[in-house]
Design an enzyme around this catalytic site. Structure first.
Site, PDB file in Angstrom:
ATOM      1  N   ASP A   1      33.985  77.437 112.030  1.00  0.00           N
ATOM      2  CA  ASP A   1      35.287  77.653 112.864  1.00  0.00           C
ATOM      3  C   ASP A   1      34.788  77.286 114.331  1.00  0.00           C
ATOM      4  O   ASP A   1      33.844  77.656 114.989  1.00  0.00           O
ATOM      5  CB  ASP A   1      35.754  79.030 113.046  1.00  0.00           C
ATOM      6  CG  ASP A   1      36.699  79.189 113.768  1.00  0.00           C
ATOM      7  OD1 ASP A   1      37.979  79.399 113.219  1.00  0.00           O
ATOM      8  OD2 ASP A   1      36.777  79.488 114.902  1.00  0.00           O
TER       9      ASP A   1
ATOM     10  N   TYR B   1      35.917  74.427 123.309  1.00  0.00           N
ATOM     11  CA  TYR B   1      34.693  75.082 123.432  1.00  0.00           C
ATOM     12  C   TYR B   1      33.655  73.955 123.758  1.00  0.00           C
ATOM     13  O   TYR B   1      33.221  72.790 123.365  1.00  0.00           O
ATOM     14  CB  TYR B   1      34.265  75.169 122.069  1.00  0.00           C
ATOM     15  CG  TYR B   1      34.911  76.489 121.513  1.00  0.00           C
ATOM     16  CD1 TYR B   1      35.832  77.281 121.975  1.00  0.00           C
ATOM     17  CD2 TYR B   1      34.585  76.846 120.080  1.00  0.00           C
ATOM     18  CE1 TYR B   1      36.414  78.287 121.400  1.00  0.00           C
ATOM     19  CE2 TYR B   1      35.370  77.881 119.432  1.00  0.00           C
ATOM     20  CZ  TYR B   1      36.275  78.553 120.124  1.00  0.00           C
ATOM     21  OH  TYR B   1      36.874  79.638 119.621  1.00  0.00           O
TER      22      TYR B   1
ATOM     23  N   HIS C   1      45.477  77.314 118.871  1.00  0.00           N
ATOM     24  CA  HIS C   1      44.570  78.418 119.524  1.00  0.00           C
ATOM     25  C   HIS C   1      45.144  79.616 120.147  1.00  0.00           C
ATOM     26  O   HIS C   1      44.581  80.696 120.053  1.00  0.00           O
ATOM     27  CB  HIS C   1      43.425  77.754 120.448  1.00  0.00           C
ATOM     28  CG  HIS C   1      42.305  78.332 120.809  1.00  0.00           C
ATOM     29  ND1 HIS C   1      41.303  77.659 121.186  1.00  0.00           N
ATOM     30  CD2 HIS C   1      42.008  79.573 120.377  1.00  0.00           C
ATOM     31  CE1 HIS C   1      40.165  78.468 121.393  1.00  0.00           C
ATOM     32  NE2 HIS C   1      40.630  79.711 120.978  1.00  0.00           N
TER      33      HIS C   1
ATOM     34  N   SER D   1      46.616  81.547 116.052  1.00  0.00           N
ATOM     35  CA  SER D   1      45.601  82.551 116.663  1.00  0.00           C
ATOM     36  C   SER D   1      46.280  83.133 117.986  1.00  0.00           C
ATOM     37  O   SER D   1      46.912  82.519 118.564  1.00  0.00           O
ATOM     38  CB  SER D   1      44.257  81.937 116.948  1.00  0.00           C
ATOM     39  OG  SER D   1      43.415  82.940 117.475  1.00  0.00           O
ATOM     40  N   ASN D   2      45.910  84.439 118.285  1.00  0.00           N
ATOM     41  CA  ASN D   2      46.124  84.999 119.487  1.00  0.00           C
ATOM     42  C   ASN D   2      47.759  85.048 119.539  1.00  0.00           C
ATOM     43  O   ASN D   2      48.474  84.335 120.365  1.00  0.00           O
ATOM     44  CB  ASN D   2      45.679  84.365 120.629  1.00  0.00           C
ATOM     45  CG  ASN D   2      44.145  84.447 120.689  1.00  0.00           C
ATOM     46  OD1 ASN D   2      43.523  85.560 120.752  1.00  0.00           O
ATOM     47  ND2 ASN D   2      43.677  83.367 120.770  1.00  0.00           N
TER      48      ASN D   2
ATOM     49  N   GLN E   1      44.156  83.980 112.983  1.00  0.00           N
ATOM     50  CA  GLN E   1      42.826  84.524 113.783  1.00  0.00           C
ATOM     51  C   GLN E   1      43.037  85.365 114.823  1.00  0.00           C
ATOM     52  O   GLN E   1      43.614  85.247 115.698  1.00  0.00           O
ATOM     53  CB  GLN E   1      42.177  83.339 113.932  1.00  0.00           C
ATOM     54  CG  GLN E   1      40.582  83.721 114.552  1.00  0.00           C
ATOM     55  CD  GLN E   1      39.676  82.618 114.891  1.00  0.00           C
ATOM     56  OE1 GLN E   1      39.267  82.624 115.822  1.00  0.00           O
ATOM     57  NE2 GLN E   1      39.947  81.385 114.250  1.00  0.00           N
TER      58      GLN E   1
END
Length: 296
Positions: free
Chosen positions: A26, A31, A115, A145-146, A171
């Site tokens: 992942d 990042y 994300h 996610s979130n 996620q």
């Protein structure tokens, strides 16, 4: 990997993980811009792409979009970088997946997340764009996610009505200790109940060991979110099982999370020692009496 963890250590961890039978990786396009002054993300994808050359087919590869910044200077100096996230418009998704595929040196990713949920872009626009890249063969599955639980239900309704690809993974931050309240980034009781009613959706649990809370660390802001009337009893249960098995509390929690076929805990070892501390949890089996202690 590729930022705080150097190439040599990253390669060592990845090799050991694959040799142990691990296959789920992942990452994200952002990042990790915050780890260096001039960073703009992409480092982890680039290194993974290099390290996976010749063995891409051995992994289930996930990456994310929507949390790159539109203004890195402001993102570094303001109290929160979130106002500067690029979001999940169709343009960002189309551009983002192509850039991620290039860095990862692959023709497709197995899972593509939004994300951080983008409440400003019409959900229809985001879902349609994701469906387009799935149909184009660039992505196999999509996730979020979130995100708030009610948004997940809204997504599924829109996808069913329009014949679009349905998200199958969410996620969120999730662990053995229950949070005091749910949140956009935390799987609270409402989301856990929603997941029970939607068994076709998997919970990818990030920060599952809460940065050392199960080893007694309480000096981090994250811990405050999990302090409640049940906290001491649950920590004592983890400690009891850990002592009986001769393992750490964190290893017990990772094993407990893996009891559910609907939960995939995500670990992020920054060092080789961190990785070695996770390894015993891969095959740790909790007996019925241990589960009874944890679940009572």
């Amino acid at each position: 990997m590729g930022t705080l963890t150097d190439k040599q250590t990253s390669a060592r961890i990845l090799d050991a993980y694959l040799d142990a039978g691990g296959d789920f990786l992942d990452t994200a396009d952002c990042y990790a811009w915050w780890t260096k002054q001039e960073g703009e993300g992409g480092d982890s994808e680039e290194l993974l792409g290099e390290l996976l050359t010749g063995r891409r087919d051995k992994v289930f590869l996930a990456t994310k979009v929507s949390a790159q910044l539109t203004d890195y200077t402001a993102g570094r100096t303001e109290p929160s970088a979130e106002p500067y996230y690029e979001g999940a418009s169709a343009e960002v998704i189309r551009r983002g997946i192509d850039a991620s595929l290039r860095r990862l040196r692959t023709d497709y990713v197995d899972l593509y997340y939004i994300h951080v949920d983008d409440m400003a872009t019409p959900l229809e626009e985001t879902l349609q764009a994701l469906d387009e890249i799935v149909r184009a063969g660039k992505v196999r599955y999509i996730g979020w996610s979130n995100v708030w639980t009610w948004r997940l239900e809204q997504m599924r309704t829109l996808c069913r009505e329009n014949g679009w690809t349905v998200p199958v993974v969410v996620q969120q931050q999730y662990s053995y200790l229950p949070p005091r309240t749910g949140g956009r980034n935390v799987a609270g009781p409402d989301m856990i109940e929603w997941l029970r009613r939607n068994p076709d959706v998997t919970l990818a649990a990030y920060s599952p060991i809460l940065r050392g809370v199960y080893e007694g660390r309480t000096d981090i802001p994250m811990y405050e979110q999990y302090v409640g009337p049940d906290t001491d009893r649950r920590l004592a249960a983890v400690a009891k099982v850990a002592q009986e098995l001769g393992v750490t509390g964190s290893q017990v929690v990772l094993a407990w999370l893996q009891q559910s076929s609907q939960v995939v805990p995500i670990v992020g070892p920054r060092t080789w020692d961190h990785y070695q501390a996770y390894v015993p949890a891969f095959d740790l089996e909790l007996a019925p009496e241990h589960l009874a202690v944890l679940d009572q």
